[in-house]
Design an enzyme around this catalytic site. Sequence first.
Site, PDB file in Angstrom:
ATOM      1  N   ALA A  82       0.842  -1.197   0.000  1.00 49.26           N
ATOM      2  CA  ALA A  82       0.000   0.000   0.000  1.00 49.26           C
ATOM      3  C   ALA A  82       0.876   1.245   0.000  1.00 49.26           C
ATOM      4  O   ALA A  82       2.048   1.204   0.375  1.00 49.26           O
ATOM      5  CB  ALA A  82      -0.906  -0.014   1.226  1.00 49.26           C
TER       6      ALA A  82
ATOM      7  N   GLY B 144      -0.668  -5.724  -0.696  1.00 48.28           N
ATOM      8  CA  GLY B 144      -1.518  -5.544  -1.864  1.00 48.28           C
ATOM      9  C   GLY B 144      -0.810  -5.874  -3.161  1.00 48.28           C
ATOM     10  O   GLY B 144      -1.447  -6.279  -4.141  1.00 48.28           O
TER      11      GLY B 144
ATOM     12  N   GLU C 169       0.468  -7.997   6.400  1.00 50.08           N
ATOM     13  CA  GLU C 169      -0.486  -7.068   7.014  1.00 50.08           C
ATOM     14  C   GLU C 169      -0.622  -7.269   8.520  1.00 50.08           C
ATOM     15  O   GLU C 169      -0.938  -6.323   9.251  1.00 50.08           O
ATOM     16  CB  GLU C 169      -1.863  -7.214   6.350  1.00 50.08           C
ATOM     17  CG  GLU C 169      -1.959  -6.617   4.961  1.00 50.08           C
ATOM     18  CD  GLU C 169      -1.477  -7.536   3.841  1.00 50.08           C
ATOM     19  OE1 GLU C 169      -1.643  -7.179   2.670  1.00 50.08           O
ATOM     20  OE2 GLU C 169      -0.919  -8.624   4.155  1.00 50.08           O
TER      21      GLU C 169
ATOM     22  N   GLU D 100      -1.307  -9.408  -3.596  1.00 48.84           N
ATOM     23  CA  GLU D 100      -2.725  -9.649  -3.910  1.00 48.84           C
ATOM     24  C   GLU D 100      -3.012  -9.364  -5.390  1.00 48.84           C
ATOM     25  O   GLU D 100      -3.827 -10.057  -6.014  1.00 48.84           O
ATOM     26  CB  GLU D 100      -3.616  -8.811  -2.993  1.00 48.84           C
ATOM     27  CG  GLU D 100      -3.627  -9.355  -1.565  1.00 48.84           C
ATOM     28  CD  GLU D 100      -4.519  -8.575  -0.626  1.00 48.84           C
ATOM     29  OE1 GLU D 100      -5.482  -9.160  -0.106  1.00 48.84           O
ATOM     30  OE2 GLU D 100      -4.253  -7.387  -0.405  1.00 48.84           O
TER      31      GLU D 100
END
Length: 706
Positions: free
Chosen positions: A68, A107, A130, A110
């Site tokens: 992020a 992310g 995370e 992901e």
Amino acid sequence: MNTEATPSVVTTTRLGRVLLVTINHPPVNALSVDVRRGLLAAVQEADADDSVAAVLIVGAGRAFIAGADIREFGKPPMAPSLPEVCSRLEACRKPVVVAIHGPALGGGLEVALSSHYRLAMPDARLGLPEVLLGLLPGAGGTQRAPRLMGVKPALEMMLSGRHLEAGEALAVGLIDRLGEGNDVLAAGLAYANELVASGASVRPTRAAAAALADKPASQAALDALKVDTAKRTPGLFSPLKIIEAVQGALDLPFDEAVALERQLFLQCLDSPQRAGLIHAFFAEREVAKSPETRKATPRAIDSVGVIGGGTMGAGIAVAVLNAGLPVIMVERDDASLARGRANVEKVYDGLVAKGRMTPGARAAVLARFSGSTSYDALAQADLVIEAVFEEMGAKKAVFAELDRVCKPGAVLATNTSYLDIDEIAASVSRPQDVVGLHFFSPAHIMKLLEIVVPAQVSADVVATAFDLAKKLKKVPVRAGVCDGFIGNRMLAVYRATADHLLEDGASPYQIDAAAREFGYPMGPFQVADLAGGDIGWATRKRKAATRDPEARYVQIADRLCERGWFGQKTGRGYYLYPEGARTGTPDDEVLAIIDAERQRAGTTPRGFSNQDIMRRYLAAMVNEGARVVAEGIALRPLDVDVTLVHGYGFPRFRGGPMKYADTVGLPTILADIQAFAQEDPLFWQPAPLLLKLIEEGRNFDSLNKP
């Protein structure tokens, strides 16, 4: 055909039948709103163009996507969200290939999991960390990772936050192919073209079933990890939410499981633990900066000397060797040097025995390690770290020798825990080269390094110390000179509070249990037994002459030390350690000594709840932390927080004592201090900075701003 989805952030380029999507958002291609918009536009472009047969996503610079964008933390979310982007990637009608180099984290991974084919270069690092921020992967990571890897490896990766190397990621099914060389674009393009030539179809991860086919085995793995996690990280919120989300991968259709993940993600987002962990995350980055690092260039460090081969000296030597630097150890005689060498070798022998190091790698490291009984061996060392007994005379004797033999410009560092480094520096002809490097034991494992800045030190020496900390992978905190610097100065105060509680009626075992319940890995009396009671005893005797005769002084620890009960190393301290046990058991004789001391002191024992204990413990800690900041011993409250989290076991999910004080409210802390002052007004004097901040309606975090 060239189009720009977002200028200079995400670009698309046609290379034959492959649409190349390049993320160029320095320094690490973080998933800003512009990156998310660019990825969404690129997928839409690919679907709309019949001549595109496949999509290839790469990152420019040194990363794929490192996670992020921290610049967006705490700001209102902007569309599209990452879950939307990942869903759209997965739904693309053309095969989507990612070629990963460097970090693909959070992310970023992901995004890769939402693509259809994954290639990773040898330097790739993949992870879903995370949990370290009190969160869980919120863009399908808890659902897609188990579908590719299976429950056990996926959960182990998410619960630890660790990064997988490319080879390991291939072995567990997280990626499909290992790229060769270092040209990520060439490797990715070759793979994409191969897939196009073979007529490969889209392969949405949501449809992957093989890794979860044996549901009883998957459930058994999840149940075992749930029990282990509850035991290993008691009180932590997000780890069990991660497990709950992965349970959804076993029990629910994909879309329902993703909805559950989102719900659990939002619960984590609202947790006070998330705020504490985010604070710790940013604070750990801020402490690496100091006034000196901004204005001075570090000196070159190519060889390091270590004086002393005991537990601390050997640990420092290992930390330096692990950073790839040569080390010369100096001891007073051959027998001591042999013990020092054995202490160093024991660490590497343990790594070899556990399969974490090859015998060849051990030999290569130890080839950089040499020893001598003569200070003259340090003539060409760039940095020398003294780690001898904590006594001023011994320290000064070492520095006199270093002053004699070390070359001009060599950095002379002391590992003292308490002593006046200004006095040590004044004893040599080059005080500008003297700095404090306070390592924490075991020095090759503990992350904290207090960099203690005496009055006459050159800025480039301080910058060198910070540069060394980076090489050693330590978390550096700048500290001023005072008795105990930041951490040990505060420890003396909150440990005195624990002693007061002991004399007033709490048992050492209840106090330790209260600290563990709060989130500490160990309580203060367990720590005392681990460190060795003789060390604290020596400090108390050293400070006895300057102690305020009006100040309360609890003698219980002295009674134990007078019996030779120094903790684990002597088989008993506050606890009993039968036959070398690492975990202590309560000792009725200790309780009898405590009772006798209560009678001698004239105190009437009373009961305390665990909450009562921690209110006192934390109020003392915060109050002294405020003094440390006001005096400039710590630059900012966040320096106190990082010191206590990384060196003293303060629970990271609470952010540190100053962040904790902000969380509960400074007026609440002050009210406790004023209440406790009714019993002991000398000990419980509110720090002027605490009063000032409350009067101005501010908190400690307001002092962290540049």
